[in-house]
Design a protein around this motif. Structure first.
Motif, PDB file in Angstrom:
ATOM      1  N   GLY A   1       0.783  -1.228   0.000  1.00  0.00           N
ATOM      2  CA  GLY A   1       0.000   0.000   0.000  1.00  0.00           C
ATOM      3  C   GLY A   1       0.814   1.277   0.000  1.00  0.00           C
ATOM      4  N   PHE A   2       2.057   1.208  -0.474  1.00  0.00           N
ATOM      5  CA  PHE A   2       2.881   2.413  -0.542  1.00  0.00           C
ATOM      6  C   PHE A   2       2.338   3.348  -1.614  1.00  0.00           C
ATOM      7  CE2 PHE A   2       6.559  -0.380   0.975  1.00  0.00           C
ATOM      8  CZ  PHE A   2       6.370  -0.016   2.307  1.00  0.00           C
ATOM      9  N   GLU A   3       2.511   4.641  -1.369  1.00  0.00           N
ATOM     10  CA  GLU A   3       2.060   5.651  -2.322  1.00  0.00           C
ATOM     11  C   GLU A   3       3.149   6.028  -3.311  1.00  0.00           C
ATOM     12  OE1 GLU A   3       1.183   8.744   0.419  1.00  0.00           O
ATOM     13  OE2 GLU A   3      -0.605   7.737   1.189  1.00  0.00           O
ATOM     14  N   ARG A   4       4.414   5.947  -2.854  1.00  0.00           N
ATOM     15  CA  ARG A   4       5.515   6.409  -3.700  1.00  0.00           C
ATOM     16  C   ARG A   4       6.791   5.693  -3.316  1.00  0.00           C
ATOM     17  NH1 ARG A   4       6.030  11.997  -2.303  1.00  0.00           N
ATOM     18  NH2 ARG A   4       7.944  11.634  -1.170  1.00  0.00           N
ATOM     19  N   LEU A   5       7.620   5.433  -4.327  1.00  0.00           N
ATOM     20  CA  LEU A   5       8.977   4.936  -4.124  1.00  0.00           C
ATOM     21  C   LEU A   5       9.929   5.963  -4.713  1.00  0.00           C
ATOM     22  CD1 LEU A   5       8.872   1.175  -5.220  1.00  0.00           C
ATOM     23  CD2 LEU A   5       8.850   2.078  -2.903  1.00  0.00           C
ATOM     24  N   GLU A   6      11.056   6.155  -4.060  1.00  0.00           N
ATOM     25  CA  GLU A   6      12.104   7.029  -4.601  1.00  0.00           C
ATOM     26  C   GLU A   6      13.404   6.245  -4.638  1.00  0.00           C
ATOM     27  OE1 GLU A   6      12.419  10.651  -2.398  1.00  0.00           O
ATOM     28  OE2 GLU A   6      10.426  11.328  -3.010  1.00  0.00           O
ATOM     29  N   VAL A   7      13.974   6.121  -5.839  1.00  0.00           N
ATOM     30  CA  VAL A   7      15.272   5.477  -6.014  1.00  0.00           C
ATOM     31  C   VAL A   7      16.292   6.610  -6.008  1.00  0.00           C
ATOM     32  CG1 VAL A   7      16.668   3.989  -7.482  1.00  0.00           C
ATOM     33  CG2 VAL A   7      14.177   3.684  -7.428  1.00  0.00           C
ATOM     34  N   LEU A   8      17.016   6.722  -4.887  1.00  0.00           N
ATOM     35  CA  LEU A   8      17.930   7.849  -4.695  1.00  0.00           C
ATOM     36  C   LEU A   8      19.343   7.477  -5.099  1.00  0.00           C
ATOM     37  CD1 LEU A   8      16.602   8.938  -1.194  1.00  0.00           C
ATOM     38  CD2 LEU A   8      15.969   9.858  -3.430  1.00  0.00           C
ATOM     39  N   ALA A   9      19.971   8.360  -5.838  1.00  0.00           N
ATOM     40  CA  ALA A   9      21.358   8.146  -6.244  1.00  0.00           C
ATOM     41  C   ALA A   9      22.254   8.175  -5.011  1.00  0.00           C
ATOM     42  CB  ALA A   9      21.787   9.227  -7.231  1.00  0.00           C
TER      43      ALA A   9
ATOM     44  N   ALA B   1      10.415   4.408   0.648  1.00  0.00           N
ATOM     45  CA  ALA B   1       8.993   4.181   0.414  1.00  0.00           C
ATOM     46  C   ALA B   1       8.194   5.162   1.254  1.00  0.00           C
ATOM     47  CB  ALA B   1       8.626   2.756   0.773  1.00  0.00           C
ATOM     48  N   TYR B   2       7.099   5.649   0.699  1.00  0.00           N
ATOM     49  CA  TYR B   2       6.248   6.615   1.377  1.00  0.00           C
ATOM     50  C   TYR B   2       4.833   6.081   1.495  1.00  0.00           C
ATOM     51  CZ  TYR B   2       9.995   9.967   0.776  1.00  0.00           C
ATOM     52  OH  TYR B   2      11.205  10.599   0.836  1.00  0.00           O
ATOM     53  N   LYS B   3       4.284   6.224   2.697  1.00  0.00           N
ATOM     54  CA  LYS B   3       2.902   5.822   2.952  1.00  0.00           C
ATOM     55  C   LYS B   3       2.324   6.830   3.934  1.00  0.00           C
ATOM     56  CE  LYS B   3       0.167   1.785   4.158  1.00  0.00           C
ATOM     57  NZ  LYS B   3       0.250   0.365   4.520  1.00  0.00           N
ATOM     58  N   GLY B   4       1.236   7.468   3.571  1.00  0.00           N
ATOM     59  CA  GLY B   4       0.652   8.488   4.426  1.00  0.00           C
ATOM     60  C   GLY B   4       1.544   9.699   4.585  1.00  0.00           C
ATOM     61  N   GLY B   5       2.368   9.978   3.584  1.00  0.00           N
ATOM     62  CA  GLY B   5       3.250  11.131   3.616  1.00  0.00           C
ATOM     63  C   GLY B   5       4.527  10.922   4.412  1.00  0.00           C
ATOM     64  N   VAL B   6       4.674   9.757   5.027  1.00  0.00           N
ATOM     65  CA  VAL B   6       5.860   9.470   5.837  1.00  0.00           C
ATOM     66  C   VAL B   6       6.766   8.517   5.060  1.00  0.00           C
ATOM     67  CG1 VAL B   6       6.681   8.488   8.007  1.00  0.00           C
ATOM     68  CG2 VAL B   6       4.526   9.751   7.945  1.00  0.00           C
ATOM     69  N   GLY B   7       8.044   8.894   4.949  1.00  0.00           N
ATOM     70  CA  GLY B   7       9.001   8.079   4.208  1.00  0.00           C
ATOM     71  C   GLY B   7       9.908   7.291   5.133  1.00  0.00           C
ATOM     72  N   SER B   8      10.311   6.127   4.651  1.00  0.00           N
ATOM     73  CA  SER B   8      11.264   5.308   5.395  1.00  0.00           C
ATOM     74  C   SER B   8      12.109   4.519   4.401  1.00  0.00           C
ATOM     75  CB  SER B   8      10.537   4.355   6.344  1.00  0.00           C
ATOM     76  OG  SER B   8       9.728   3.461   5.607  1.00  0.00           O
ATOM     77  N   GLN B   9      13.242   4.036   4.886  1.00  0.00           N
ATOM     78  CA  GLN B   9      14.099   3.241   4.016  1.00  0.00           C
ATOM     79  C   GLN B   9      13.384   1.931   3.704  1.00  0.00           C
ATOM     80  OE1 GLN B   9      17.943   2.405   5.597  1.00  0.00           O
ATOM     81  NE2 GLN B   9      18.657   1.523   3.692  1.00  0.00           N
ATOM     82  N   TYR B  10      13.373   1.579   2.432  1.00  0.00           N
ATOM     83  CA  TYR B  10      12.668   0.388   1.969  1.00  0.00           C
ATOM     84  C   TYR B  10      13.647  -0.684   1.483  1.00  0.00           C
ATOM     85  CZ  TYR B  10       9.611  -2.362  -1.129  1.00  0.00           C
ATOM     86  OH  TYR B  10       8.958  -3.373  -1.766  1.00  0.00           O
TER      87      TYR B  10
END
Length: 139
Positions: A36-44, A56-65
């Motif tokens: 149910g994640f809203e967004r993933l960010e692949v960071l350089a 990964a972001y869920k409910g506006g809160v991001g954490s390391q995925y």
């Protein structure tokens, strides 16, 4: 004996679809959708770092995925751009859509955006939630 060795085209057939990077990217998307994640960010990776991070972001809160070796970052970015039908060689091609076919519902559209940092490396933002269309807002 011939000097030419025949190899299958790397862009055709089962070779590409069973590649470890393809499996990794598809697996990341499937798992993120299931969670149910809203967004993933692949960071350089930062300069000198051996690890690239996927957040990964869920409910506006991001954490390391997920963590990638920094050597795989560019390959994963290319794969997500290819999945989104973005031209890898054109920096102006910064947005695309991945269409995932499902067995029981309409295809899922996942928006992919790339943002190039000052050092020339790209971050990839994968929006897993479809935006609400104006015709659906009143429902």
């Amino acid at each position: 004996m011939s000097d030419h060795v025949l190899f299958p085209q790397l862009t055709e057939g089962p070779f590409v679809h069973h590649s470890p990077v393809v499996k990794l990217c598809k697996g990341l998307l499937a798992d993120a959708l299931n969670r149910g994640f809203e967004r993933l960010e692949v960071l350089a990776p930062r300069a000198g770092s051996a690890i690239a991070e996927i957040r990964a972001y869920k409910g506006g809160v991001g954490s390391q995925y997920f963590e990638l070796p920094s050597s795989l970052h560019r390959i994963v970015v290319r794969r997500f751009k290819t999945m989104a039908k973005m031209r890898r060689t054109r920096p102006v091609d910064t947005q695309g859509i991945i269409r995932l076919e499902t067995a029981h519902t309409k295809p899922i559209e996942i928006r992919v955006t790339t943002k190039t940092r000052e050092d020339g490396r790209a971050n990839v933002i994968i929006n897993l939630t479809a935006p609400v269309r104006k015709s659906q807002e009143g429902r």
